[in-house]
Design a protein around this motif. Structure first.
Motif, short mmCIF file in Angstrom:
data_model
loop_
_atom_site.label_atom_id
_atom_site.label_comp_id
_atom_site.label_asym_id
_atom_site.label_seq_id
_atom_site.Cartn_x
_atom_site.Cartn_y
_atom_site.Cartn_z
N PHE A 1 10.28 10.30 10.27
CA PHE A 1 9.11 10.73 9.52
C PHE A 1 8.59 9.60 8.65
O PHE A 1 9.33 8.99 7.89
CB PHE A 1 9.43 11.96 8.66
N TYR A 2 7.30 9.33 8.75
CA TYR A 2 6.68 8.29 7.93
C TYR A 2 5.77 8.95 6.90
O TYR A 2 4.71 9.47 7.24
CB TYR A 2 5.87 7.32 8.79
N GLU A 3 6.19 8.91 5.62
CA GLU A 3 5.35 9.46 4.57
C GLU A 3 4.51 8.33 4.01
O GLU A 3 4.86 7.68 3.06
CB GLU A 3 6.20 10.10 3.46
N LYS A 4 3.39 8.05 4.67
CA LYS A 4 2.55 6.94 4.26
C LYS A 4 1.18 7.07 4.88
O LYS A 4 0.98 7.85 5.81
CB LYS A 4 3.18 5.62 4.71
N SER A 5 0.23 6.28 4.38
CA SER A 5 -1.09 6.17 4.99
C SER A 5 -1.12 4.89 5.80
O SER A 5 -0.63 3.86 5.34
CB SER A 5 -2.18 6.05 3.92
N TYR A 6 -1.68 4.96 6.99
CA TYR A 6 -1.80 3.75 7.81
C TYR A 6 -3.13 3.06 7.54
O TYR A 6 -4.15 3.71 7.34
CB TYR A 6 -1.67 4.12 9.30
N HIS A 7 -3.10 1.75 7.54
CA HIS A 7 -4.31 0.98 7.26
C HIS A 7 -4.82 0.21 8.47
O HIS A 7 -5.82 -0.49 8.39
CB HIS A 7 -4.08 0.05 6.07
N SER A 8 -4.10 0.31 9.60
CA SER A 8 -4.58 -0.35 10.82
C SER A 8 -3.86 0.24 12.02
O SER A 8 -2.78 0.84 11.88
CB SER A 8 -4.30 -1.86 10.77
N LYS A 9 -4.47 0.04 13.20
CA LYS A 9 -3.82 0.50 14.43
C LYS A 9 -2.52 -0.26 14.64
O LYS A 9 -1.53 0.29 15.11
CB LYS A 9 -4.77 0.28 15.61
N GLU A 10 -2.54 -1.54 14.26
CA GLU A 10 -1.36 -2.40 14.46
C GLU A 10 -0.18 -1.88 13.65
O GLU A 10 0.96 -1.85 14.13
CB GLU A 10 -1.67 -3.85 14.05
N ALA B 1 -8.08 3.40 -6.97
CA ALA B 1 -7.91 3.99 -5.64
C ALA B 1 -8.50 5.39 -5.56
O ALA B 1 -8.75 5.91 -4.48
CB ALA B 1 -6.42 4.05 -5.29
N ALA B 2 -8.75 5.99 -6.71
CA ALA B 2 -9.30 7.36 -6.76
C ALA B 2 -10.25 7.45 -7.96
O ALA B 2 -9.86 7.88 -9.04
CB ALA B 2 -8.17 8.38 -6.89
N PRO B 3 -11.50 7.05 -7.76
CA PRO B 3 -12.47 6.96 -8.87
C PRO B 3 -12.67 8.28 -9.61
O PRO B 3 -12.98 8.28 -10.81
CB PRO B 3 -13.77 6.55 -8.17
N ASP B 4 -12.49 9.41 -8.92
CA ASP B 4 -12.66 10.70 -9.58
C ASP B 4 -11.56 10.97 -10.60
O ASP B 4 -11.65 11.93 -11.36
CB ASP B 4 -12.64 11.85 -8.55
N ILE C 1 0.03 10.51 -4.09
CA ILE C 1 -0.41 9.86 -5.32
C ILE C 1 -1.09 8.55 -4.96
O ILE C 1 -0.60 7.81 -4.11
CB ILE C 1 0.80 9.68 -6.27
N LYS C 2 -2.23 8.30 -5.59
CA LYS C 2 -3.09 7.20 -5.17
C LYS C 2 -2.73 5.90 -5.87
O LYS C 2 -2.79 5.78 -7.09
CB LYS C 2 -4.56 7.54 -5.42
N VAL C 3 -2.38 4.92 -5.01
CA VAL C 3 -2.02 3.60 -5.51
C VAL C 3 -2.95 2.61 -4.85
O VAL C 3 -3.22 2.71 -3.66
CB VAL C 3 -0.55 3.27 -5.13
N LYS C 4 -3.44 1.65 -5.58
CA LYS C 4 -4.35 0.66 -5.00
C LYS C 4 -3.60 -0.21 -4.01
O LYS C 4 -2.54 -0.72 -4.31
CB LYS C 4 -4.95 -0.21 -6.11
N LYS C 5 -4.16 -0.35 -2.80
CA LYS C 5 -3.48 -1.11 -1.74
C LYS C 5 -3.48 -2.60 -2.09
O LYS C 5 -4.47 -3.11 -2.49
CB LYS C 5 -4.16 -0.93 -0.39
#
Lengths: 143, 200
Positions: A124-133, B99-102, B196-200
């Protein structure tokens, strides 16, 4: 897409029985948990869609946790507008505390999250992906 | 004298170990950290400000997340009911506005005013507090006792969408049991919420 065409599950156990349990030892299934109201979820959908369109042998399922009363109002229009080609399933089981751990004991319940079932291994990956790669990287690391 | 000093050093050492958190934040029984965070009214708030508190309802919540918004009225009600009993609500916005302006401090002030928040709504500037607690989503509740020992972690109840259809009030059960000196049966729960929003 009509409401009748969208696969909906009212109970997680039904969803698990029909979708997760039958996954074979040699299959690669990527199950992304998302919702139309979840901004980071929507932002990473294109990467999952690219996987569906480009990668043979990889199956992507987009499991929406939108509420029942949002299916016709929000989910179906969203699927149509974005011409989603991955399979979309609506999981309507609101007893979250009962089933989050069944997806993965490591999942806190935060969206988005992605369950990968690859060659019999679950991760399980609890994260947001930022690219297809980045997404492919995680998938391939399970081979 | 030397013996007393040695004992003191040992004592401090032991309490320090218990006060630190693991990689994923607190578990029930851990001692939560106090903090000094900016409130929407411009003041700075710490748990130690509440000298008569029997406990604290620390809730990580924010403006933008639909799940958090769904619980806003319930959080307001919780404070109305439990603050007089000695369990005030302390709301903390853990998100980075970049990361979350609101979820900017200005927007927090607006929301607090709009909904008449009767409790502190604090800004986790630099996002230093939420990782210590191990908050992973909004909303995410940490019930502490008067000594900041964690009693319950997780969801407020079992139905984000519809307060009227709630079957199990996890947080209230925990508070009521604590208030009566009874064992809390369900010490942790999980729920769906916004990351939770963190700036990338």
């Amino acid at each position: 897409m009509s409401k009748g065409q969208l696969l909906q599950f009212e109970s997680f156990d039904e969803f698990e029985k029909e979708i997760i349990a039958p996954i074979g030892e040699n299959e690669k299934i990527i199950i992304n948990f998302w919702a139309t109201w979840c901004k980071p979820c929507v932002e990473e959908l294109p990467f999952f869609e690219q996987i569906t369109q480009e990668e043979n042998g990889l199956r992507v399922i987009l499991v929406s946790l939108d509420f029942k009363n949002q299916i016709e109002k929000k989910l179906i229009p969203f699927v149509e507008k974005h011409k989603l080609r991955s399979q979309v399933i609506a999981l309507l089981d609101g007893k979250y505390n009962d089933w989050i751990d069944k997806v993965s004991p490591e999942w806190s319940g935060a969206l988005p999250g992605t369950l990968m079932v690859v060659n019999g291994k679950k991760y399980f990956y609890e994260k947001s992906y930022h690219s297809k790669e980045e997404l492919l990287n995680d998938i391939n690391s399970l081979n | 004298m030397k013996k007393i000093v040695t004992l003191l050093v040992l004592f401090v050492g032991i309490t320090t170990i218990y006060a630190s958190n693991g990689p994923t934040g607190y578990s029930p029984g851990d001692i939560a950290t106090d903090f000094s965070l900016k409130n929407v009214d411009g003041s700075t708030v710490s748990l130690s400000d509440f000298r008569d508190a029997k406990g604290f309802i620390v809730v990580f919540t924010c403006n933008h997340c639909p799940y958090a918004v769904m619980y806003e009225d319930r959080i307001i009600e919780l404070n109305k009911k439990y603050a007089p009993m000695g369990y005030p609500v302390i709301a903390i916005n853990p998100n980075d506005p970049a990361a979350a302006p609101d979820d900017s401090f200005e927007k927090m002030k607006e929301r607090a005013k709009e909904k008449n928040f009767d409790f502190p709504y604090l800004f986790d500037d630099g996002q230093k507090v939420y990782p210590q607690y191990g908050a992973t989503r909004t909303p995410h509740v940490f019930l502490l006792d008067s000594k900041r020992v964690v009693q319950y972690i997780g969801a407020i109840d079992d139905n984000p969408q519809d307060a009227a259809s709630v079957q199990v009030k996890y947080l209230e059960n925990a508070i009521n049991n604590h208030a009566k000196g009874k064992e809390i049966e369900t010490k942790t729960t999980k729920a769906v919420g916004c990351s939770i929003k963190v700036k990338k």
